[in-house]
Scaffold this active site. Structure first.
Site, PDB file in Angstrom:
ATOM      1  N   GLU A  26      32.738  64.312  65.050  1.00 36.83           N
ATOM      2  CA  GLU A  26      32.054  63.197  65.705  1.00 36.83           C
ATOM      3  C   GLU A  26      32.815  62.746  66.952  1.00 36.83           C
ATOM      4  O   GLU A  26      33.293  61.603  67.038  1.00 36.83           O
ATOM      5  CB  GLU A  26      31.862  62.028  64.741  1.00 36.83           C
ATOM      6  CG  GLU A  26      30.827  62.316  63.678  1.00 36.83           C
ATOM      7  CD  GLU A  26      30.451  61.105  62.840  1.00 36.83           C
ATOM      8  OE1 GLU A  26      31.166  60.091  62.894  1.00 36.83           O
ATOM      9  OE2 GLU A  26      29.447  61.179  62.131  1.00 36.83           O
ATOM     10  N   HIS A  41      32.283  54.524  49.741  1.00 34.78           N
ATOM     11  CA  HIS A  41      31.180  55.281  50.368  1.00 34.78           C
ATOM     12  C   HIS A  41      30.674  56.287  49.350  1.00 34.78           C
ATOM     13  O   HIS A  41      31.445  56.985  48.703  1.00 34.78           O
ATOM     14  CB  HIS A  41      31.727  56.003  51.608  1.00 34.78           C
ATOM     15  CG  HIS A  41      30.675  56.548  52.515  1.00 34.78           C
ATOM     16  ND1 HIS A  41      29.815  57.556  52.145  1.00 34.78           N
ATOM     17  CD2 HIS A  41      30.355  56.236  53.797  1.00 34.78           C
ATOM     18  CE1 HIS A  41      29.018  57.834  53.162  1.00 34.78           C
ATOM     19  NE2 HIS A  41      29.311  57.044  54.180  1.00 34.78           N
ATOM     20  N   GLU A  90      26.147  65.670  58.166  1.00 34.10           N
ATOM     21  CA  GLU A  90      26.441  64.529  57.289  1.00 34.10           C
ATOM     22  C   GLU A  90      25.219  63.636  57.178  1.00 34.10           C
ATOM     23  O   GLU A  90      24.565  63.336  58.183  1.00 34.10           O
ATOM     24  CB  GLU A  90      27.542  63.642  57.890  1.00 34.10           C
ATOM     25  CG  GLU A  90      28.920  64.222  57.950  1.00 34.10           C
ATOM     26  CD  GLU A  90      29.895  63.221  58.578  1.00 34.10           C
ATOM     27  OE1 GLU A  90      29.636  62.006  58.545  1.00 34.10           O
ATOM     28  OE2 GLU A  90      30.903  63.670  59.125  1.00 34.10           O
TER      29      GLU A  90
HETATM   30  C1  GAL Z   1      31.122  59.636  59.810  1.00 35.57           C
HETATM   31  C2  GAL Z   1      32.378  60.488  59.732  1.00 35.57           C
HETATM   32  C3  GAL Z   1      32.800  60.787  58.323  1.00 35.57           C
HETATM   33  C4  GAL Z   1      32.688  59.551  57.482  1.00 35.57           C
HETATM   34  C5  GAL Z   1      31.292  59.021  57.531  1.00 35.57           C
HETATM   35  C6  GAL Z   1      31.062  57.805  56.673  1.00 35.57           C
HETATM   36  O1  GAL Z   1      31.134  58.868  60.967  1.00 35.57           O
HETATM   37  O2  GAL Z   1      32.209  61.692  60.417  1.00 35.57           O
HETATM   38  O3  GAL Z   1      34.111  61.277  58.341  1.00 35.57           O
HETATM   39  O4  GAL Z   1      33.580  58.604  57.976  1.00 35.57           O
HETATM   40  O5  GAL Z   1      30.987  58.662  58.842  1.00 35.57           O
HETATM   41  O6  GAL Z   1      29.739  57.319  56.796  1.00 35.57           O
END
Ligand code: GAL
Length: 685
Positions: A162, A370, A319
């Site tokens: 990211e 999370h 993700e």
């Molecule tokens: C993204 C990131 C992940 C994790 C995720 C949590 O921004 O790439 O490593 O932090 O968010 O929602």
């Protein structure tokens, strides 16, 4: 070992075994004792996981000190995954620099606009323009490429993570130096820069390049073109970092495709991803749902835009979340069916890999609350059962893999330049929200049951019958020409308030608004008339405007006023206009109507453009349709947008995911609440 040719998609390390759609997560085995890894791979097999993204935040573990390397644990993790049929999307591990690097070289730490250093302790604490950081990062990339380039588990390289999530705007001295280089390349001479930045204003004339700075905290509004150029530069600086890592990888492992995870979602606006598309072998995206009235429309919008950044070709959802996140003020779990529906909506818009952050929920660290594929509760949990169910469903849908998005008849244009420029300070209103306006149009199209493509500006328009250009604020002369040619060629264009106002340098087009689009639209506006927060104005079609109004004068007699203001300062004046142009037309909406308020106007414009919904009228609004196509077949994704059952009559074809999402009843399809049916049909000729 024989090298495979470079692929535009994941290298297939497991000779066709497993599903053709990739399924998996970020995997962080370094957070767990070795014995847990065995349970991980066993449960991954149970869930149908085919790929994991590995080593994303492993720099400190791989290289505990400048000349101390430890690959043993990573060797073991990759071998274990490979032995269990799980491919690896191997990160270059450069996302979060280790403490020793920041301690030895504090000059790599980013500096905010206010001059504050962003210290280590979190992640991504590096300046995109730091030569020291770059040198160390490329050393790590080189070491990883040399060690794992030939590993049979390696399906792709995942550059950093990211890029720009936390460090996009850096105002350090490194950034100042790199900004000057970028400006010299762009403008050549100081005279040009002084003209473009309008430095005659407020005594800002530069007599030497070294005087130029990033727009650091200033006594008043910093120069708007300087701000806009700094946004462009900052996006480009991260892209340069991507390119630098990619060059190392391409040189050492040309057989392995390279990607990085974009963040096409919500209000994340600093990276112009359309301009990054050519720099990766395939597009990847991360998406998280932010609860709200249009949250599901937003997911569809982002997936749609990602699919079009990928030019319709398959992309990788690297993700999303199985349930709650940890970074909103209140983090609620997903409701029944949402994990499946969200995943299949990304698939519908072209994703061929459906992955999550992360495999196993962390026990420690900032992300311990999370959600993950395997939650704190363990495998005996609703989340894990849903994860297994999704794995089976993706196997049922394997035939979809490799197909492309079927273009729609309507386009919603998306333009990072207009997003950046229209929301800058010292404007007529600080209440304007570019992406929300675009999303409202998309929601209105969904409500009317009309399929649309969300496309980056600058692409081919002629294939569309209707083009919506919300708040197209930055309109260089060539873009005005292209839009005019589109309408003259029979296309139907609709644009909104604060469009056509400035050129690429953020200089106002003179002679009256909407500047570059004035002639095309056949209207002229002498003054903007924005509304205060909470203020609204009635229109004569029963809808209500907020945020903005214009004092519109019609300057071309062929213009038809579709809707007028019924009250307020503009009472009696045009609110919505449409000018016939050749076989096409150009329409203008001068206020924010919101998704519901746009529907009647949109219906009229769609009818004029000859666009009809592809779904039966009975389900318009309740069901989203997305279509993928390939090899003489079409895959219709019928997505239930509601939390109720919906019956869709007359959709002939074979339902591929009958077990998990939809059932037939009386010749139609019964969609479960939030259910998604995938129907295979012969391609329309
Ligand atoms: C993204 C990131 C992940 C994790 C995720 C949590 O921004 O790439 O490593 O932090 O968010 O929602």
């Amino acid at each position: 070992m024989t090298r495979q040719p470079t692929s535009r998609w994941l290298r297939r390390p497991h000779d066709g075994s497993g599903t053709a759609l990739a399924y998996g997560a970020d995997y962080n085995p370094e957070q767990w004792p070795r014995e847990v890894w065995e349970e991980d791979v066993r449960l991954m097999r149970q869930a149908g996981v085919t790929i994991v993204s590995l080593a994303i935040f492993s720099w400190a573990r791989i290289q505990p000190d400048e000349d101390d390397w430890d690959f043993a644990w990573l060797d073991e993790a990759i071998d274990l995954l490979h032995a269990n049929g799980v491919a690896v999307n191997l990160a270059t591990a450069t996302a979060s620099p280790p403490p020793w690097l920041a301690a030895a070289h504090p000059q790599i730490l980013p500096v905010t606009r206010e001059g504050q250093t962003l210290w280590p302790g979190g992640r991504q604490h590096w300046r995109p323009t730091s030569p020291i950081f770059r040198r160390h990062a490329l050393r790590l990339v080189t070491a990883l490429a040399e060690r794992y380039g030939e590993h049979p588990a390696l399906a792709a390289w995942h550059v950093s993570n990211e890029l720009g999530c936390h460090n996009v705007y850096d105002y350090s001295d490194d950034a100042a130096r790199a900004f000057r280089v970028w400006l010299r390349e762009r403008y050549g001479t100081l005279a040009t820069l002084n003209h473009v930045w309008g430095t005659a204003f407020w005594s800002q004339h530069y007599s030497g390049w070294d005087q130029i700075l990033p727009p650091r905290l200033a006594a008043s509004y910093p120069n708007p073109t300087q701000q806009l150029d700094f946004k462009r530069f900052s996006s480009d600086a991260l892209r340069d970092h991507l390119r630098a890592e990619r060059e190392v990888l391409r040189r050492l492992t040309p057989q392995v495709p390279v990607t990085t995870n974009f963040m096409v979602m919500g209000e994340i606006k600093a990276m112009d991803y359309a301009s990054w598309a050519q720099d990766v072998d395939f597009i990847s995206n991360d998406h998280y749902v932010v609860p709200g009235p249009q949250s599901f429309d937003e997911l569809s919008f982002s997936a749609n835009l990602t699919g079009n950044i990928a030019s319709g070709r398959p992309w990788y959802l690297m993700e999303h979340s199985t349930s709650a996140v940890n970074w909103q003020p209140v983090n609620v779990p997903k409701g029944p069916g949402e994990l499946m529906r969200d995943s299949l909506t990304h698939l519908a818009h072209g994703a061929d890999a459906i992955c999550f952050f992360q495999w196993r929920q962390s026990a420690a660290g900032a992300e311990k609350y999370h959600s993950a594929m395997l939650p704190h509760a363990g495998a005996d949990s609703e989340v894990f059962r849903s994860v297994v169910d999704l794995g089976r469903t993706l196997e049922d849908l394997a035939a979809v893999a490799g197909t492309v998005r079927k273009p729609a008849k309507v386009a919603v244009l998306f333009d990072w330049q207009s997003w950046w420029a229209s929301e800058q300070d010292s404007h007529p209103s600080s209440l304007l929200r570019y992406r929300l306006e675009a999303l409202d149009w998309y929601s209105a199209l969904l409500a009317l049951g009309v399929r649309a493509d969300v496309v980056p500006v600058g692409g081919e328009l002629d294939r569309y019958d209707l083009v919506v250009a919300p708040i197209l604020h930055v309109v260089p002369a060539e873009l005005a020409d292209a839009l005019t040619a589109y309408a003259e060629g029979g296309g139907h264009l609709v644009t909104t308030y604060f469009s056509g106002i400035v050129d690429e340098h953020d200089h106002a087009w003179l002679g009256g608004y909407p500047g570059a689009l004035r002639e095309l639209l056949g209207i002229r506006i002498e003054e903007f008339a924005p509304l205060f927060a909470g203020q609204s104005v009635e229109l004569d079609n029963g809808t209500t405007g907020t945020v903005w109004t214009d004092r519109v004068d019609v300057i071309d007699p062929s213009v038809k006023v579709l809707v007028s203001y019924a009250a307020g300062e503009q009472a009696g004046r045009p609110a919505v206009t449409r000018r016939p142009v050749g076989a096409g037309s150009a329409a203008y909406i001068s206020t924010r109507l919101g998704a519901a308020g746009l529907e009647p106007v949109l219906l009229e414009l769609l009818t004029a453009a000859g666009v009809a919904p592809e779904l039966p009228p009975a389900v318009a609004g309740q069901v989203e349709l997305a279509v993928r196509t390939g090899e003489g077949q079409e895959f219709w994704f019928l997505i239930n947008r509601t939390a109720e059952q919906v019956e869709v009559p007359d959709v002939p074809g074979e339902v591929l995911n009958r077990r998990s999402a939809a059932e037939t009843a009386g010749g139609g399809l019964l969609l479960q609440p939030r259910g998604v049916a995938v129907v295979r049909r012969p391609a329309e000729t």
